[in-house]
Design a protein around this motif. Structure first.
Motif, PDB file in Angstrom:
ATOM      1  N   ALA A 109       0.918  -1.411  -0.060  1.00 20.57           N
ATOM      2  CA  ALA A 109      -0.053  -0.082  -0.044  1.00 20.57           C
ATOM      3  C   ALA A 109       0.880   1.017  -0.104  1.00 20.57           C
ATOM      4  O   ALA A 109       0.481   2.312  -0.785  1.00 20.57           O
ATOM      5  CB  ALA A 109      -0.890   0.016   1.172  1.00 20.57           C
ATOM      6  N   LEU A 110       1.979   1.209   0.589  1.00 22.63           N
ATOM      7  CA  LEU A 110       2.678   2.263   0.823  1.00 22.63           C
ATOM      8  C   LEU A 110       3.540   2.681  -0.540  1.00 22.63           C
ATOM      9  O   LEU A 110       4.215   3.901  -0.807  1.00 22.63           O
ATOM     10  CB  LEU A 110       3.853   2.067   1.818  1.00 22.63           C
ATOM     11  N   ALA A 111       3.731   1.537  -1.539  1.00 25.16           N
ATOM     12  CA  ALA A 111       4.312   1.918  -2.764  1.00 25.16           C
ATOM     13  C   ALA A 111       3.993   2.862  -3.588  1.00 25.16           C
ATOM     14  O   ALA A 111       4.518   3.516  -4.111  1.00 25.16           O
ATOM     15  CB  ALA A 111       4.167   0.444  -3.475  1.00 25.16           C
ATOM     16  N   SER A 112       2.577   3.196  -3.458  1.00 26.91           N
ATOM     17  CA  SER A 112       2.003   4.456  -3.878  1.00 26.91           C
ATOM     18  C   SER A 112       2.469   5.860  -3.320  1.00 26.91           C
ATOM     19  O   SER A 112       2.177   6.809  -3.949  1.00 26.91           O
ATOM     20  CB  SER A 112       0.528   4.369  -4.192  1.00 26.91           C
ATOM     21  N   ARG A 113       3.261   5.654  -2.230  1.00 29.64           N
ATOM     22  CA  ARG A 113       3.591   6.793  -1.451  1.00 29.64           C
ATOM     23  C   ARG A 113       2.238   7.668  -1.209  1.00 29.64           C
ATOM     24  O   ARG A 113       1.982   8.924  -1.549  1.00 29.64           O
ATOM     25  CB  ARG A 113       4.724   7.692  -2.272  1.00 29.64           C
ATOM     26  N   PRO A 114       1.262   7.109  -0.539  1.00 26.58           N
ATOM     27  CA  PRO A 114      -0.077   7.854  -0.140  1.00 26.58           C
ATOM     28  C   PRO A 114       0.312   8.828   0.803  1.00 26.58           C
ATOM     29  O   PRO A 114       1.091   8.915   1.814  1.00 26.58           O
ATOM     30  CB  PRO A 114      -0.805   6.563   0.310  1.00 26.58           C
ATOM     31  N   ALA A 115      -0.606   9.872   0.791  1.00 28.54           N
ATOM     32  CA  ALA A 115      -0.883  10.924   1.748  1.00 28.54           C
ATOM     33  C   ALA A 115      -1.442  10.161   2.852  1.00 28.54           C
ATOM     34  O   ALA A 115      -1.430  10.550   4.028  1.00 28.54           O
ATOM     35  CB  ALA A 115      -1.336  12.087   1.423  1.00 28.54           C
ATOM     36  N   TYR A 116      -2.514   9.264   2.667  1.00 30.22           N
ATOM     37  CA  TYR A 116      -3.471   8.713   3.613  1.00 30.22           C
ATOM     38  C   TYR A 116      -3.487   7.199   3.432  1.00 30.22           C
ATOM     39  O   TYR A 116      -3.744   6.828   2.416  1.00 30.22           O
ATOM     40  CB  TYR A 116      -4.749   9.282   3.447  1.00 30.22           C
ATOM     41  N   LEU A 117      -3.139   6.588   4.382  1.00 33.68           N
ATOM     42  CA  LEU A 117      -3.221   5.195   4.404  1.00 33.68           C
ATOM     43  C   LEU A 117      -4.491   4.335   5.323  1.00 33.68           C
ATOM     44  O   LEU A 117      -4.233   4.738   6.365  1.00 33.68           O
ATOM     45  CB  LEU A 117      -1.948   4.447   4.888  1.00 33.68           C
ATOM     46  N   LEU A 118      -5.294   3.679   4.845  1.00 26.59           N
ATOM     47  CA  LEU A 118      -6.133   2.983   5.338  1.00 26.59           C
ATOM     48  C   LEU A 118      -5.910   1.564   5.868  1.00 26.59           C
ATOM     49  O   LEU A 118      -5.594   0.595   4.720  1.00 26.59           O
ATOM     50  CB  LEU A 118      -7.517   2.939   4.787  1.00 26.59           C
ATOM     51  N   LEU A 119      -5.686   1.294   6.943  1.00 29.54           N
ATOM     52  CA  LEU A 119      -5.377  -0.153   7.450  1.00 29.54           C
ATOM     53  C   LEU A 119      -6.538  -0.850   7.974  1.00 29.54           C
ATOM     54  O   LEU A 119      -6.983  -0.567   9.109  1.00 29.54           O
ATOM     55  CB  LEU A 119      -4.236  -0.146   8.630  1.00 29.54           C
ATOM     56  N   ASP A 120      -7.020  -1.864   7.236  1.00 28.16           N
ATOM     57  CA  ASP A 120      -8.263  -2.612   7.540  1.00 28.16           C
ATOM     58  C   ASP A 120      -7.687  -3.947   8.435  1.00 28.16           C
ATOM     59  O   ASP A 120      -7.342  -4.968   7.683  1.00 28.16           O
ATOM     60  CB  ASP A 120      -9.040  -3.017   6.293  1.00 28.16           C
ATOM     61  N   GLU A 121      -7.836  -4.019   9.714  1.00 29.94           N
ATOM     62  CA  GLU A 121      -7.539  -4.947  10.591  1.00 29.94           C
ATOM     63  C   GLU A 121      -6.331  -5.622  10.398  1.00 29.94           C
ATOM     64  O   GLU A 121      -5.974  -6.788  10.306  1.00 29.94           O
ATOM     65  CB  GLU A 121      -8.575  -6.093  10.464  1.00 29.94           C
ATOM     66  N   PRO A 122      -5.045  -4.795  10.204  1.00 28.97           N
ATOM     67  CA  PRO A 122      -3.845  -5.236  10.183  1.00 28.97           C
ATOM     68  C   PRO A 122      -3.391  -6.112  11.187  1.00 28.97           C
ATOM     69  O   PRO A 122      -2.483  -6.890  10.761  1.00 28.97           O
ATOM     70  CB  PRO A 122      -3.158  -4.032   9.914  1.00 28.97           C
TER      71      PRO A 122
END
Length: 273
Positions: free
Chosen positions: A168-181
């Motif tokens: 998910a971080l590979a897109s260098r997001p400004a906002y990261l949604l972690l669904d039950e990690p």
């Protein structure tokens, strides 16, 4: 941690007023006669960790799907840094700076860990020359660098979760949604994983953390948003949420306040809701 939470809360108040950050306003979603979400609000600023909790069936997954572009609201508005993205598909949301993980890992078992992250980077439009360096960087950020050349199908569960975050971080997001990690992680893995999430936020990424692990939520979040029955129920700092009697009744159970306090102090983990 309390001073840090207060600082971030003040910054978030400013974000709400100037339209920056990721914002959800008055979002509603129904599936036939079932109202999954009714007027839900949420805000997330870069560098902030916000926990999203609520009982099973509260509408958390529906909300995450709407924020990430896998579903659309019936009404209400989702904005990213002031731009309305209601009609943007998931790929367009990613380009707008929003990325997510899934409850299932979604890794390609026949590829190496590095290749899995490279594929995710390539999907965002980076070149084949850039992808390896991005994969190395993101795996290092989540503490999975030593597994880079391993086949994804052979990973321990905790490492698989970290690789999902790296993708998910590979897109260098400004906002990261972690669904039950943290689902299925043991106590040691959860503590280490929490440290990795803190580091991600410290480097400027806003993190929305959806999880049933109350200890993790109380321990690393600046703010916590509670939804019950698809509606706004409670929002505040971890201390405010932990001490709210209405939450104990509606979400944690009659003895929830004492259980949450014991959990936060290192006692028994609260069972999934």
């Amino acid at each position: 941690m309390a001073e840090e939470a207060a600082r971030v809360t003040a910054e978030v108040s400013g974000a709400r007023s100037d339209g920056s950050g990721l914002q959800v306003r008055d979002v509603c979603r129904a599936f036939r006669s079932v109202h999954a979400l009714s007027g839900v609000d949420l805000s997330l600023r870069r560098g902030e960790i916000v926990g999203l909790i609520g009982p099973n069936g509260a509408g958390k997954s529906t909300l995450v799907n709407i924020i990430s572009g896998y579903d659309r609201p019936d009404s209400g508005v989702v904005t990213v840094d002031g731009v309305t993205v209601n009609r943007h598909r998931a790929r367009d949301r990613c380009r707008s700076g929003v990325a997510r993980t899934f409850q299932q890992g979604h890794l390609f078992g026949g590829l190496t860990v590095r290749e899995n992250v490279e594929v995710a980077a390539l999907a965002t439009g980076v070149s084949r020359r850039e992808a390896p360096a991005i994969a190395t960087e993101m795996l290092t950020r989540v503490g999975a660098g030593e597994w880079a050349e391993c086949q994804a199908h052979s990973l321990p569960h905790g490492v698989e979760r970290r690789v999902g975050v790296a993708r998910a971080l590979a897109s260098r997001p400004a906002y990261l949604l972690l669904d039950e990690p943290a689902a299925g992680l043991n106590e040691g893995e959860i503590a280490s994983f929490g440290d990795a999430i803190r580091q991600i936020a410290a480097q400027g990424t806003g993190v929305l953390l959806i999880d049933h692990n109350i200890r993790l939520i109380l321990g690393i979040c600046h703010r916590i948003k509670v939804v019950v029955g698809g509606r706004n129920f409670l929002e505040g700092t971890p201390e405010e949420v932990r001490n709210d009697a209405s939450l104990a009744e509606a979400y944690l159970g009659r003895s929830g306040r004492q259980d949450a306090a014991r959990t936060a102090d290192g006692g028994t983990e609260e069972p999934d809701a």
